[in-house]
Scaffold this active site. Structure first.
Site, PDB file in Angstrom:
ATOM      1  N   HIS A 102      -8.180  53.349  20.601  1.00 57.56           N
ATOM      2  CA  HIS A 102      -9.513  53.899  20.398  1.00 57.56           C
ATOM      3  C   HIS A 102      -9.563  55.383  20.748  1.00 57.56           C
ATOM      4  CE1 HIS A 102     -11.429  49.685  20.770  1.00 57.56           C
ATOM      5  NE2 HIS A 102     -11.539  50.104  19.521  1.00 57.56           N
TER       6      HIS A 102
ATOM      7  N   HIS B 205     -11.352  50.367  10.467  1.00 55.77           N
ATOM      8  CA  HIS B 205     -11.137  50.568  11.903  1.00 55.77           C
ATOM      9  C   HIS B 205     -10.062  49.625  12.434  1.00 55.77           C
ATOM     10  CE1 HIS B 205     -12.407  51.187  16.182  1.00 55.77           C
ATOM     11  NE2 HIS B 205     -11.997  49.933  16.280  1.00 55.77           N
ATOM     12  N   GLU B 206     -10.201  48.339  12.133  1.00 57.97           N
ATOM     13  CA  GLU B 206      -9.256  47.362  12.686  1.00 57.97           C
ATOM     14  C   GLU B 206      -7.843  47.555  12.141  1.00 57.97           C
ATOM     15  OE1 GLU B 206      -9.799  45.691  15.194  1.00 57.97           O
ATOM     16  OE2 GLU B 206     -11.972  45.826  15.300  1.00 57.97           O
TER      17      GLU B 206
ATOM     18  N   HIS C  37       4.844  34.933   9.719  1.00 57.63           N
ATOM     19  CA  HIS C  37       5.014  36.361   9.424  1.00 57.63           C
ATOM     20  C   HIS C  37       4.580  36.720   8.008  1.00 57.63           C
ATOM     21  CE1 HIS C  37       8.396  34.354   7.679  1.00 57.63           C
ATOM     22  NE2 HIS C  37       8.928  35.461   7.184  1.00 57.63           N
TER      23      HIS C  37
END
Length: 236
Positions: free
Chosen positions: A171, A161-162, A97
């Site tokens: 999307h 974007h990611e 984590h």
């Protein structure tokens, strides 16, 4: 992500949140059984672009992309932390984590279709012990990365974007100007109105709300849900 590191929620949108991030070193592979790369291992992220970037430059790109999402919403970029240096999807007890969003370079499919992908947000408390892979981002190390000039792919555009996926967005299949449009078509380092509406629908707003439908949200139904960024010619 809820306020504070290593937390996530299933409902109650919109609500402010924050997440840490880290860069995975080389030689790490899937420890969750949920990743599509088989036995592939991460490589040194500073080698993306074959010397185009320094590690400091890549760190700055990630930090800036996180800040872009944070600048219009209630999401907080909690900053870079030391990576757990374990396989992605390792248990929390082993450091899987650290950070909430782990970013690494790995072979995907060569210079062809998929550029990068990211898992929807979540934690081990939601998805089980290997759920630390939630939020993680993988970048195809075989692509010609750069700043979008001279035939290179703009790394900043793809990371922006990611990170949208890592923060909970799906999307936008209709607005070609949206950052969350699924196909890469060139340098785009700013958010469109629909991107802003989408991130505000999850984390609330730090600016005047945008009265447009947000990008489709990735519902927390399983850590197999991925957001892929592809080359433009891959659209069907």
């Amino acid at each position: 992500w809820d306020p504070g590191a290593n937390t996530a929620r299933v409902g109650g949108f919109p609500a402010a949140g924050g997440a840490t991030w880290s860069i995975m070193g080389a030689g790490l592979s899937d420890a969750s059984g949920n990743d599509p790369h088989g036995s592939a291992s991460t490589t040194d992220i500073a080698l993306l672009g074959s010397g185009f970037f320094t590690l400091a430059a890549i760190v700055a790109i990630i930090d800036n992309a996180m800040d872009i999402w944070a600048s219009v919403s209630g999401f907080i970029n909690l900053g870079q932390v030391a990576d757990g240096n374990v396989g992605f999807g390792a248990t929390e007890a082993n450091g899987g984590h650290l950070g909430d969003i782990r970013i690494g370079a790995i072979f995907m499919d060569g210079q062809s279709n998929v550029l990068a992908h990211a898992f929807q947000p979540g934690t081990a408390s939601i998805f089980g012990s290997t759920g630390t892979i939630a939020g993680d981002m993988h970048i195809d190390n075989s692509e010609n990365w750069g700043d979008g000039t001279n035939g290179t792919l703009d790394l900043h555009t793809v990371i922006l974007h990611e990170l949208g996926h890592s923060l909970g967005l799906g999307h936008n299949l209709t607005d070609t100007n949206a950052t969350m449009f699924p196909s890469y078509s060139g340098v785009d380092r700013t958010l469109g109105a629909d991107d802003i509406a989408g991130i505000q629908s999850i984390y609330g707003s730090s600016i005047a709300p945008v009265p447009l439908p947000g990008a489709a949200l990735l519902f927390l139904s399983g850590i197999g849900v991925l957001g892929f960024f592809r080359r433009k010619q891959s659209r069907g």
